[in-house]
Every structure is written in C-alpha cells, then in structure tokens.
Design an enzyme around this catalytic site. Structure first.
Site, PDB file in Angstrom:
ATOM      1  N   CYS A 155      -3.708   4.878  -2.164  1.00  0.00           N
ATOM      2  CA  CYS A 155      -3.460   4.396  -0.802  1.00  0.00           C
ATOM      3  C   CYS A 155      -3.452   5.587   0.157  1.00  0.00           C
ATOM      4  O   CYS A 155      -4.010   5.507   1.259  1.00  0.00           O
ATOM      5  CB  CYS A 155      -2.125   3.665  -0.714  1.00  0.00           C
ATOM      6  SG  CYS A 155      -2.031   2.231  -1.796  1.00  0.00           S
ATOM      7  N   CYS A 208       1.687   5.209  -3.879  1.00  0.00           N
ATOM      8  CA  CYS A 208       0.398   4.937  -4.524  1.00  0.00           C
ATOM      9  C   CYS A 208      -0.628   5.949  -4.018  1.00  0.00           C
ATOM     10  O   CYS A 208      -1.005   5.927  -2.848  1.00  0.00           O
ATOM     11  CB  CYS A 208      -0.014   3.497  -4.210  1.00  0.00           C
ATOM     12  SG  CYS A 208      -1.749   3.178  -4.010  1.00  0.00           S
TER      13      CYS A 208
END
Lengths: 126, 538
Positions: A45, A42
């Site tokens: 993230c 991700c």
C-alpha cells in the site's frame, strides 16, 4: 483535483458510501491501517501511494477518491474479514483501487501502474 | 493444393508486402535469375517497408480467437492492435470486450445452467436429509441471477482490458473494415474513423444470431444476445430453433421455473449424433419442456397486454397460434464478414454462408488470416478459435510450423441432462466407413447419486463407436448424463492418442463415477442384446 475522503473500518465505510448518488464517479482505495508513523502496515500500500497520487492528478474535479483503512494486519489476514466476504467489496488483495458500483478494480502491483490507473479513471464502458 | 503459406516459410520479417502472386510460374531461367536478384533487393526494401506499417498484426474482433492470437503475437515480440466493436442487437443489447463466449455465450450459459442445476439440487437435498422448508415455494429471482451473471461478465471484460494494457496490446473500440489489404478503417462509437495499417491482418469477427424474415421477428423477438441480461423475467418463452443454443436456453429456463417451448423446424441438434440428440430432447420433454415439431413461425404480433401472439405453420400447412411472454430465436448464426467490406481486397467468401474458406487460417489474400466462427466448415467453438489463433501467431512470429488440427474436437451440450461427445456420430461413422466396418457399443446406466432422490435414469446413456476389425480404434464417444463435459474431456485426449477399444476395456474405472461406465461398456448394437443394466451396481 479529485475530492478526497478518508474513512476507517468496515461499518463506517458502508455508512459513508451511502452519501453518494449512483451517477457519481467514486473511486475507493482500500489499504491497511496506518501505523503511528503515518505509514500503512501494508508495504504494498505504501509503495502504491505515489503512483496513485500521480494517477489521480488528471482525474476530473467532480470525481471522489475514498481512502479506506480496512484495519490492522490481523483483522485483514482473517479470511472471514468482512471486506473479503462482502459481495460488493470482495477484497482479495491490499491495496485495491476500485471504481464504486462497477466491477473495475486494480489489485496489488497493478496500483503501481500509471497507465492502468489512467484507464480506470477514463474507461467509459461499465 | 495444400498450404498457400509454405512457399514463404522464411522469417516473417521479410515477407510482408511481397509482390502480388501471379499465376505465371513458368519462367525461363534468365527470368528466374532476375527474379531472385529482384527478390534480394525486395527483401532489403521490405525491412524498410515494415516501418511504414503501424502494426505487425492487426486483429479485427476481440473475442476468444482474436485475443488469443494477439497475446501470443506480443509475447513473440510483434506489435499488435485489436479492434473490437459490438453492434447493438435488434433489441438494443450491447456488451464489452471479450466476444461472444464471455459476454453472450458459453460463460453466461454455463452460469445459468449452474443456477438450474442448483435448483434441482435443492429438491434432491430433502431426500438426503436436508431440512428444506418447502422446496416447492423456493423460487429463482431473475434479477438477482442476471445481476450476478452480468457482474461476473463485467469483471471479465475489465480484467481483459487490464491484461491487454499490461501486455501492450493496443485496443480500440472501433468497427473495422478493409480499405486495402494492409489498411483497416475503424469506425468509433462517435462516428469518427481512424486508419490503421498492418503487415498482417487477422479476421476474428465471429458471428451474430440470425432472425427469420417474418413480421414481428426483429421488433418483438430476442436472441441469445439478449437473454442473459434481460431486465424482466422471461416468463412463458418460445424458443425457435433446436440447435444446441435453443436447447440449452429452453433447458435452463424450464429448470428456473419458466414455461418453455422449443419449436423445431426439422431435426434436433443438426450435426450431432441423432440418437443422442433425440434422447436429449426426450429427457427435456420428460422434465416439462414442450416441443413443437416440424413447424415454422410465420408472424409475431404484440397484443394490447404486451404479450406476444405467435403464429406458426405445421408440415400440413395448418396454422396455429399461442401466446408467449418472450420469443427467443436460435435458428443459427451468421458471420460478420460482409461488414468488413471484403470486396475492397477481393477477399473470397462462401456465397451461401458468407464464411471464409481459409487454408491453415490463411485467406485468399496472403497477408489476411481468419480464425474462429467465420471459418467455413470448422467447429464454432471457443477453444478451437483460441488454439487456432495461438498456433497462427506462432507460425507468423515464432518460426513455428505447427498447424491446427480441427479433427476430434470434443464438445458438450449443456442441456439439463448434459450431452458430451468427441469424434464421429453413428451416422457419420457409417457414412464414412460403412456399417460392416464399425461396431457400436452402447449402455444405459444408473448414476449412484440418482437412487436416493429417485431421479429418473431412463436417458442416462452412452455409446462408443469403434472399428470392428484391426486395432479397433475408437472413432467416437458419446455420453449423456451429469457432468458430461468433465467426463468427455479426458476421453478426447485418449482419442487424440489413438485410443483403441481393447485399451478402453483394459482401463480400470473409478468407482463410483459416471465416467467409469465407458470402461464397462460391452453390449454391441449388432448383438441385439439389452443395453439396460442388469443390476443396481457393479
């Protein structure tokens, strides 16, 4: 420096969280599972990481930061993902940085704002 | 005497710190000339003077109105701070940022009302084929409900904090009071005081429930400040006061399974259309809420078993008593203006109510403004405060001239069967325009979804008040039934556009809805015809 913990998956996470007493300061960072290269799948993230590192430098020594890898992309993208449907975690966005046992959380690009992370760490009202 | 502000309608940047306005405006030409020279110089000075204030706008009170004004002001480039502090209720309840609506008002009330509606729906669902084990054993878990409600509130508190931080509005958890007209002292939780200076100050402190001066009231009573976070289920509850807050609380408590009684001093829903108000009370009574009319509490005592013995006096001066688990006062609210030390800046309050009689949100102190529940004779409603706060910020910092229109604001009482209204009550319409000048249309109706579960329709009632002649403009619309707020909101927009009765009649309804009943209304009170529907539908 904050006490750090690392957990993978839904069941492991909830089992692990039972270790904490209600009065402890526990922060949870929910992010996507790490790829073989050591980075989360991700991108948001990955982008938030340095800000969270920076923000937590000032955190109290007794505070805990639990970093949980919720799962791979298909697991997270499933709208019935247990991290989404559980009434405690009720995740909508990765990454989410939350204070355990409270309603306080930073979602998505809020995790890239040092002053918001600081506020999460210092705010005393519940 | 219209706006105090219009005289100084130039750039907001120049008119801070202006000289105190005096009454002697009859100046000679020479004086005028000198004054205008002085003014030029003063304006130059003011640019520098601005630097000496910490903020362009300081808002006292982080509720709906204050926060709306603060957000709009920062969006327009102003430097803004908000002070918010919740003094614990007599029983010790406190809450976070966001004001009455979010914490102890509209939001928890609507959620508890929803809980009540769902309970009702469970019973109805059996008639629609749902195999519910035994609806009579289904109980509401008070702790689970309050936890869910409180969690929602806390998440809103937090999101508000994040929003303020993101928008760079400085927030202080401090109780503010005036030192002078540009200086506010903020008392923090630890007792320390912090000084703030600002060019403009907005009072948005709202109000808190009043308690009667009777023995035991403060010790044993609670209010709407406490009910939504009450640790223990309220049990048999006496609600004292029959305003909308009292009726709503008694309504959801009764629906949640608690014995609820409303003690009415004189009338139900003062200020609302009384025919509609009495219909609402009738419906609540039909659902099991008890009403004690024309009574005043005189004493509350705690018994050995912890229950409360309430004494009251009726209109014949007879005393009565009964035992309750909870006594909730909903007798009115008082503004938190005295706490501001208004005497320090000569801020005028209405003596009887301590409210502020602002003109276009401006108080008698030119740089001090007020919005929300502290305003004299303005609706105490969240959206009113928000709208007024936002428009005020635009006038202060965005060169806007748009003023708040406090007329024809719709509202809804979330009683078990809801009541929504906009515009004039029947009484007000008659008082203002005279009985001959107005026509009252009314109708009872039967919501389609009420038939199968055989729900009582006897109080589903609507009323439209319009001019009798001329364009037959609609003056008021009143609706009792399901989803009253959703129904009345759109009609409020229509009234804002000068809705006339012929236009209403010319509107095609949506079938089958309850809102379409307004397009079908035709029986006038004057005709004496039966307003009950002739057949089941259409």
């Amino acid at each position: 420096m904050v006490l750090r913990h690392h957990i993978e998956g839904y069941e492991n996470f909830f089992k692990f969280m039972k270790n904490f007493k209600p009065n402890e300061s526990v922060y949870v960072l929910y992010s996507g599972k790490k790829l073989p290269n050591g980075k989360s799948w991700c991108p948001d993230c990955v982008e938030a990481e340095p800000f969270i590192e920076e923000g937590f430098k000032t955190a109290s020594e007794s505070a805990h930061l639990v970093e949980v890898e919720v799962g791979d992309r298909p697991f997270w993208k499933d709208l019935n993902c247990p991290f989404r449907t559980n009434s405690t975690t009720k995740l909508r966005v990765l990454p989410t940085l939350a204070k355990w046992n409270t309603q306080k959380r930073l979602e998505g690009d809020q995790c890239q704002k040092i002053d918001l992370i600081e506020m999460l760490l210092t705010d005393e009202d519940d | 005497m219209k706006s105090r502000e219009s005289k100084e309608k130039k750039s907001w940047y120049f008119n801070c710190c202006k000289k105190p306005q005096t009454m002697d405006s009859d100046l000679s030409d020479q004086e005028n000339y000198t004054k205008s020279l002085e003014k030029l110089v003063t304006e130059q000075e003011n640019i520098e003077a601005d630097q000496k204030f910490m903020y362009d706008l300081l808002v006292i009170g982080g509720g709906s109105g204050g926060l709306a004004a603060a957000k709009e002001a920062v969006n327009l480039g102003a430097k803004v701070a908000v002070l918010d502090f919740v003094t614990p209720s007599p029983r010790g309840t406190t809450w976070g940022l966001g004001g009455t609506c979010v914490n102890v008002g509209c939001i928890p009330k609507k959620l508890m009302h929803q809980a009540a509606l769902l309970g009702e729906a469970i019973h109805e669902s059996a008639a629609y084929g749902w195999q519910v084990p035994d609806p009579n054993i289904i109980k509401n878990d008070w702790q689970a409900l309050t936890t869910a409600v409180q969690n929602h509130i806390k998440s809103v508190n937090w999101v508000t904090r994040v929003e303020l931080r993101t928008k760079k509005i400085e927030y202080f958890n401090a109780l503010g009071y005036f030192k002078d007209q540009h200086t506010i002292c903020g008392k923090m939780k630890n007792g320390e005081e912090k000084v703030f200076t600002a060019k403009n100050i907005l009072i948005a402190v709202g109000g808190r429930p009043r308690y009667p001066d009777i023995p035991g009231a403060l010790e044993y009573g609670i209010s709407s400040d406490d009910i939504f976070s009450l640790e223990k289920a309220p049990g048999k509850t006496l609600v004292i006061g029959a305003g909308y807050i009292g009726l709503e609380c008694a309504g959801f408590l009764n629906s949640l399974g608690y014995d609820a009684t409303v003690m009415v001093r004189s009338i139900v829903l003062r200020g609302f259309d009384q025919q509609m108000a009495n219909t609402i009370a009738q419906e609540m009574e039909r659902r099991g809420v008890h009403f004690i009319y024309q009574a005043k509490p005189s004493k509350i005592e705690k018994q050995a078993d912890g229950r409360l013995l309430v004494h009251w006096v009726d209109k014949e001066r007879q005393t009565h008593q009964d035992i309750f688990d909870t006594v909730l006062f909903a007798i009115g609210r008082k503004p938190l203006t005295e706490e501001l030390k208004p005497e320090n800046i000569g801020l005028q309050l209405i003596p009887e109510t301590a409210k502020i009689d602002a003109i276009d949100e401006q108080t008698n102190v030119p740089n001090v403004y007020a919005v929300g529940d502290v305003l004299h004779k303005k609706p105490e409603l969240t959206p009113v405060a928000i709208h007024a706060g936002r428009l005020l910020a635009r006038r202060l910092f965005g060169n806007s001239t748009e003023q708040m229109d406090y007329v024809n604001v719709a509202t809804t009482v979330f009683s078990p069967l809801e009541y929504g209204c906009v515009g004039l009550s029947e009484e007000a319409a008659i008082a203002i325009h005279g009985e001959d000048k107005i026509e009252i249309y009314h109708a009872y109706y039967k919501p389609t979804e009420f038939f199968i579960p055989q729900k009582d329709v006897s109080n589903c009632y609507i009323k439209v008040i319009a001019f009798r002649n001329g364009d037959q403009r609609v003056l008021g619309m009143h609706f009792i039934g399901p989803n009253a707020g959703e129904v009345i909101q759109g009609f409020a927009a229509a009234i804002k556009c000068n809705l006339t009765f012929p236009k209403l009649k010319d509107t095609v309804g949506i079938h089958p809805t309850v809102a379409e009943e307004f397009t079908r209304i035709s029986v006038t009170k004057r005709s004496g015809l039966d307003p009950k529907p002739q057949s089941c539908c259409s």
